[in-house]
Design a protein around this motif. Sequence first.
Motif, mmCIF file in Angstrom:
data_model
loop_
_atom_site.group_PDB
_atom_site.id
_atom_site.type_symbol
_atom_site.label_atom_id
_atom_site.label_comp_id
_atom_site.label_asym_id
_atom_site.label_seq_id
_atom_site.Cartn_x
_atom_site.Cartn_y
_atom_site.Cartn_z
ATOM 1 N N VAL A 154 1.236 -8.555 -2.590
ATOM 2 C CA VAL A 154 0.768 -7.249 -2.424
ATOM 3 C C VAL A 154 1.900 -6.556 -1.619
ATOM 4 N N VAL A 155 2.453 -5.751 -1.970
ATOM 5 C CA VAL A 155 3.733 -5.145 -1.378
ATOM 6 C C VAL A 155 3.345 -3.623 -0.649
ATOM 7 N N GLU A 156 3.838 -3.596 0.534
ATOM 8 C CA GLU A 156 3.519 -2.400 1.492
ATOM 9 C C GLU A 156 4.378 -0.914 0.836
ATOM 10 N N ASN A 157 5.725 -1.308 0.607
ATOM 11 C CA ASN A 157 6.407 0.011 0.219
ATOM 12 C C ASN A 157 6.721 0.127 -1.362
ATOM 13 N N ALA A 204 -13.714 -13.679 -7.097
ATOM 14 C CA ALA A 204 -14.260 -14.544 -7.760
ATOM 15 C C ALA A 204 -13.201 -15.628 -8.442
ATOM 16 N N LEU A 205 -12.006 -14.917 -8.601
ATOM 17 C CA LEU A 205 -10.908 -15.643 -9.528
ATOM 18 C C LEU A 205 -9.989 -16.660 -8.579
ATOM 19 N N ASN A 206 -10.406 -16.413 -7.206
ATOM 20 C CA ASN A 206 -9.553 -17.592 -6.550
ATOM 21 C C ASN A 206 -8.044 -17.423 -6.515
ATOM 22 N N LEU A 207 -7.525 -16.087 -6.422
ATOM 23 C CA LEU A 207 -6.226 -15.863 -6.424
ATOM 24 C C LEU A 207 -5.552 -16.175 -5.032
ATOM 25 N N ASP A 208 -4.479 -16.810 -4.827
ATOM 26 C CA ASP A 208 -3.768 -17.124 -3.809
ATOM 27 C C ASP A 208 -2.943 -15.573 -3.508
ATOM 28 N N VAL A 209 -3.413 -14.849 -2.424
ATOM 29 C CA VAL A 209 -2.862 -13.478 -2.055
ATOM 30 C C VAL A 209 -1.998 -13.619 -0.922
ATOM 31 N N SER A 210 -0.871 -13.115 -1.150
ATOM 32 C CA SER A 210 0.301 -13.054 -0.179
ATOM 33 C C SER A 210 0.617 -11.554 0.333
ATOM 34 N N ALA A 211 1.024 -11.022 1.391
ATOM 35 C CA ALA A 211 1.391 -9.870 1.656
ATOM 36 C C ALA A 211 3.017 -9.866 1.891
ATOM 37 N N PHE A 212 3.454 -8.807 1.049
ATOM 38 C CA PHE A 212 4.951 -8.531 1.680
ATOM 39 C C PHE A 212 5.216 -7.189 2.164
ATOM 40 N N THR A 213 5.399 -7.065 3.670
ATOM 41 C CA THR A 213 5.280 -5.888 4.391
ATOM 42 C C THR A 213 6.631 -5.817 5.256
ATOM 43 N N ASP A 214 6.697 -4.933 5.859
ATOM 44 C CA ASP A 214 7.953 -4.835 6.919
ATOM 45 C C ASP A 214 7.412 -5.706 7.917
#
Length: 318
Positions: A154-157, A204-214
């Motif tokens: 997930v990307v901020e900008n 329910a899909l058990n994705l690995d979620v990572s954030a890319f932010t400032d």
Amino acid sequence: MASLGQSQLQLMARAAKQLLPRVPLNASWKKLYQLWLIGEPDGAEKYLYLTHKDYALLRKMALVDSGLDILALDFDVPRQQMSQLSANEKYANISPDTDYVLIKLAPKIVQSLFSTSAVDSVVEMLTVLGSSLRLKVDAAVALCQQLKITQLIVVENLDSFDNLFAYSFTPELQPIIDNCMVLYRGSHDYSPAGRKHFLHLIAALNLDVSAFTDLDPAGLMIANTLEHCHSMIVPQWVLEAPDKLLAISQINSASDFDKQHKQSAYLNNILSQATVASVVFTPQWVSLIQWLSRNHVSIKQQHMLAKSLPLSLLKIHS
């Protein structure tokens, strides 16, 4: 255009469903009375008395005015659906962007799809590597399932979302990038509501979620509050040589850090409340917050690309 507001329709609906013999003659009911002269005010103008026939007439007049039946109100629909009932499509709580997300697929995923005959109709739209798709939330979830996506970034900008695959990544992070779906966090023309809905549905899909932010208090706050997110993408030097990172010319904006009082307070608060709330943060995450605060750090995603900084993954929760 209908003259009634959503709150006025709801006000009539509550009274009509209960067939209240009287309602308080407040500003809202006074406007309705002045509009249609339905009901009978008492002498002191404290209450408006309504009969069964009055409610039937109110229902009829509301239908003529708005196109909606006050005994069957449903505002939780898209505007397109509402436009079939009413001249005021904005009665709908679901705005056009609420049910959409902006996503893109890693080039390697797209290449593998085009090298086989198993190309879904949605994926056929990706005629250029790196193209993004504005999809309905349900379609984006279905695409995750079809392609067996396990990594979501997930990307901020928005410009960083557009250029994600131009960044440099460490050998440890590169395999994640090569197999990820990228999701724009949302703002301005792209509603964050779609992203929130999407993240809720993929639980329910058990994705690995990572954030890319400032790399600043606001960015860390985003990463920590993002649903199902347990990691954050940061410059590798944050983990190995933070002083070397700050020594780079024209990369840090201490003045921008100083504007983020609320976000800084939030980060300090989650650290102080972690034990009470039984939240376990990694030592790296705690150190990052403390380092940011100590050095007034605000490094934007665009500078990470401009300076070709290798990016790595930092775990937030143990």
